[in-house]
Design a protein around this motif. Sequence first.
Motif, PDB file in Angstrom:
ATOM      1  N   VAL A 128     -18.817  12.496  -0.954  1.00  0.00           N
ATOM      2  CA  VAL A 128     -17.755  13.499  -0.982  1.00  0.00           C
ATOM      3  C   VAL A 128     -16.667  13.098   0.011  1.00  0.00           C
ATOM      4  CG1 VAL A 128     -17.170  15.925  -0.572  1.00  0.00           C
ATOM      5  CG2 VAL A 128     -19.360  15.325  -1.637  1.00  0.00           C
ATOM      6  N   VAL A 129     -15.433  13.179  -0.447  1.00  0.00           N
ATOM      7  CA  VAL A 129     -14.283  12.919   0.416  1.00  0.00           C
ATOM      8  C   VAL A 129     -13.527  14.228   0.578  1.00  0.00           C
ATOM      9  CG1 VAL A 129     -12.030  11.773   0.548  1.00  0.00           C
ATOM     10  CG2 VAL A 129     -14.053  10.478  -0.173  1.00  0.00           C
ATOM     11  N   ILE A 130     -13.405  14.696   1.813  1.00  0.00           N
ATOM     12  CA  ILE A 130     -12.631  15.915   2.080  1.00  0.00           C
ATOM     13  C   ILE A 130     -11.265  15.497   2.609  1.00  0.00           C
ATOM     14  CG2 ILE A 130     -12.525  18.090   3.346  1.00  0.00           C
ATOM     15  CD1 ILE A 130     -15.570  18.036   3.555  1.00  0.00           C
ATOM     16  N   GLY A 131     -10.210  15.848   1.867  1.00  0.00           N
ATOM     17  CA  GLY A 131      -8.852  15.476   2.256  1.00  0.00           C
ATOM     18  C   GLY A 131      -8.407  14.216   1.550  1.00  0.00           C
ATOM     19  N   ALA A 132      -7.589  14.387   0.502  1.00  0.00           N
ATOM     20  CA  ALA A 132      -7.134  13.230  -0.286  1.00  0.00           C
ATOM     21  C   ALA A 132      -5.743  12.801   0.152  1.00  0.00           C
ATOM     22  CB  ALA A 132      -7.166  13.568  -1.778  1.00  0.00           C
ATOM     23  N   GLY A 133      -5.556  12.686   1.460  1.00  0.00           N
ATOM     24  CA  GLY A 133      -4.247  12.276   1.995  1.00  0.00           C
ATOM     25  C   GLY A 133      -4.203  10.790   2.276  1.00  0.00           C
ATOM     26  N   GLY A 134      -3.514  10.421   3.353  1.00  0.00           N
ATOM     27  CA  GLY A 134      -3.300   9.015   3.695  1.00  0.00           C
ATOM     28  C   GLY A 134      -4.605   8.232   3.792  1.00  0.00           C
ATOM     29  N   LEU A 135      -5.570   8.736   4.556  1.00  0.00           N
ATOM     30  CA  LEU A 135      -6.855   8.036   4.697  1.00  0.00           C
ATOM     31  C   LEU A 135      -7.770   8.306   3.511  1.00  0.00           C
ATOM     32  CD1 LEU A 135      -5.747   8.126   7.704  1.00  0.00           C
ATOM     33  CD2 LEU A 135      -8.127   7.947   8.392  1.00  0.00           C
ATOM     34  N   VAL A 188      -2.315   1.448  -2.293  1.00  0.00           N
ATOM     35  CA  VAL A 188      -1.909   2.420  -1.281  1.00  0.00           C
ATOM     36  C   VAL A 188      -0.651   3.136  -1.760  1.00  0.00           C
ATOM     37  CG1 VAL A 188      -1.325   2.765   1.134  1.00  0.00           C
ATOM     38  CG2 VAL A 188      -2.808   0.878   0.478  1.00  0.00           C
ATOM     39  N   ALA A 189      -0.744   4.460  -1.840  1.00  0.00           N
ATOM     40  CA  ALA A 189       0.444   5.244  -2.198  1.00  0.00           C
ATOM     41  C   ALA A 189       1.352   5.301  -0.976  1.00  0.00           C
ATOM     42  CB  ALA A 189       0.035   6.642  -2.632  1.00  0.00           C
ATOM     43  N   VAL A 190       2.573   4.818  -1.133  1.00  0.00           N
ATOM     44  CA  VAL A 190       3.496   4.701  -0.004  1.00  0.00           C
ATOM     45  C   VAL A 190       4.813   5.396  -0.329  1.00  0.00           C
ATOM     46  CG1 VAL A 190       5.003   3.025   1.142  1.00  0.00           C
ATOM     47  CG2 VAL A 190       2.552   2.580   1.010  1.00  0.00           C
ATOM     48  N   GLU A 191       5.299   6.176   0.634  1.00  0.00           N
ATOM     49  CA  GLU A 191       6.678   6.679   0.545  1.00  0.00           C
ATOM     50  C   GLU A 191       7.469   5.982   1.639  1.00  0.00           C
ATOM     51  OE1 GLU A 191       7.550  10.754  -0.160  1.00  0.00           O
ATOM     52  OE2 GLU A 191       5.526  11.166  -0.915  1.00  0.00           O
ATOM     53  N   LYS A 192       8.553   5.300   1.211  1.00  0.00           N
ATOM     54  CA  LYS A 192       9.299   4.424   2.109  1.00  0.00           C
ATOM     55  C   LYS A 192      10.490   5.160   2.731  1.00  0.00           C
ATOM     56  CE  LYS A 192      11.203   0.128   1.064  1.00  0.00           C
ATOM     57  NZ  LYS A 192      11.340  -1.044   0.149  1.00  0.00           N
ATOM     58  N   PHE A 193      10.708   4.930   4.020  1.00  0.00           N
ATOM     59  CA  PHE A 193      11.848   5.507   4.731  1.00  0.00           C
ATOM     60  C   PHE A 193      12.509   4.396   5.541  1.00  0.00           C
ATOM     61  CE2 PHE A 193       8.730   8.776   4.084  1.00  0.00           C
ATOM     62  CZ  PHE A 193       9.445   9.933   3.785  1.00  0.00           C
ATOM     63  N   SER A 194      13.843   4.449   5.665  1.00  0.00           N
ATOM     64  CA  SER A 194      14.506   3.525   6.580  1.00  0.00           C
ATOM     65  C   SER A 194      14.253   3.997   8.007  1.00  0.00           C
ATOM     66  CB  SER A 194      16.010   3.490   6.296  1.00  0.00           C
ATOM     67  OG  SER A 194      16.566   4.748   6.627  1.00  0.00           O
ATOM     68  N   ARG A 247       2.866  12.197  -0.314  1.00  0.00           N
ATOM     69  CA  ARG A 247       1.865  11.740  -1.261  1.00  0.00           C
ATOM     70  C   ARG A 247       1.440  10.350  -0.789  1.00  0.00           C
ATOM     71  NH1 ARG A 247       0.691  13.101  -6.711  1.00  0.00           N
ATOM     72  NH2 ARG A 247       0.229  11.309  -8.016  1.00  0.00           N
ATOM     73  N   GLY A 248       0.294  10.286  -0.117  1.00  0.00           N
ATOM     74  CA  GLY A 248      -0.112   9.010   0.472  1.00  0.00           C
ATOM     75  C   GLY A 248       0.507   8.821   1.842  1.00  0.00           C
ATOM     76  N   ARG A 249       1.005   7.632   2.117  1.00  0.00           N
ATOM     77  CA  ARG A 249       1.401   7.255   3.460  1.00  0.00           C
ATOM     78  C   ARG A 249       2.917   7.089   3.596  1.00  0.00           C
ATOM     79  NH1 ARG A 249      -2.034   8.179   7.507  1.00  0.00           N
ATOM     80  NH2 ARG A 249      -2.223   6.483   9.006  1.00  0.00           N
ATOM     81  N   ALA A 250       3.468   7.521   4.722  1.00  0.00           N
ATOM     82  CA  ALA A 250       4.885   7.277   5.001  1.00  0.00           C
ATOM     83  C   ALA A 250       5.011   5.938   5.722  1.00  0.00           C
ATOM     84  CB  ALA A 250       5.444   8.390   5.864  1.00  0.00           C
ATOM     85  N   VAL A 251       5.861   5.075   5.204  1.00  0.00           N
ATOM     86  CA  VAL A 251       6.092   3.779   5.843  1.00  0.00           C
ATOM     87  C   VAL A 251       7.576   3.644   6.168  1.00  0.00           C
ATOM     88  CG1 VAL A 251       6.046   1.269   5.525  1.00  0.00           C
ATOM     89  CG2 VAL A 251       4.121   2.652   4.750  1.00  0.00           C
TER      90      VAL A 251
END
Length: 347
Positions: free
Chosen positions: A176-183, A316-322, A339-343
Amino acid sequence: MKAIQIVTPGQAPELREVDKPTPGPGQVLLKVTAAGACHSDDFVLNMPAEGFPYPLPMTLGHEGAGVVAAVGSGVTTLSEGTSVAVYGPWGCGVCHFCSRGLENYCPRAAELGIAPPGLGKEGAMAEYLIVDDARHLVPLGDLDPVAAVPLTDAGLTPYHAIKPSLGKLVGGTTAVVIGAGGLGHIGIQLLRHLTPARVIALDVSEDKLSFAREVGAHETVLSDADAVANVRKITGNEGATAVFDFVGLQPTIDTAMGIVGTMGDVVIVGIGDGVAAAKVGFFSQPYEVSVRAPYWGARDELIEVLDLARDGVLEVAVEKFSLDNGLEAYRRLAANELRGRAVVVPD
Ligand SMILES: [Zn+2]
Ligand SMILES: [Zn+2]
């Protein structure tokens, strides 16, 4: 150069102009190609000013990737222009834990003033980053730094959390995985690739649950007051063989303890509010349940995770920011809107 810094605890980070660093003996200067924002940054940003553990202002970013821009004297194992990922939990490099690659558990780091970038030392949310030793760098080869940088924490941490449970996650078991965020979304993929277990993901919104299914969860359950009963409908009396809590708040830890089965593992990975805890005792949970709360991962494990990415098994789901728009990454992280990780990618 520009850097995103925590200046005042309890307040939003700031984009500031700071001096470009020069590498001292043994150090490596990276031109940052990508830096990941993490929930633990948010935890740090909200720590009370009194007793704040790090020097201020401090550049954030403990997930870093870059290209070697310059090396200090004595550095001979890396050459300029090499694309690398940064292993973040720096240790002394010579003690028993460090010798095993487990620099995340170095017992001497604190007394020697050694701290990870972004968690005590200047981090990767800047145009340049100083890395204390070439051994902390793993060549990326042709891996895209933007896609790979979250693996230095959001990939390494779940990998290290899952690895000791692999022997238990045989056919017919449930993870079981609790929390489907970045990790968590990487944890789901690791479990699917490394085990035959049925994977159930829990989160608080339908949106997050559909994301969990997209990345490989067999089943999803809303993380609410009925979560224990609803997971038990799937697992039956056997319960879950391993529960990975990537949130770490009291309700999620209680859920984890409520769904784990006999001889199962509860792995508390999320920092939560910093005080939540599992209650363990003879009558508190099924027989022989093990509870552990790991921190980050080992140096060899980062190499393994990057090799898994090279094999194409981790998306890896990535949302890109400058870098100029990097404060928005932190705003959305705090609002749980990612949604996923901010890079963050310097221009
Ligand atoms: Zn982190
Ligand atoms: Zn050490």
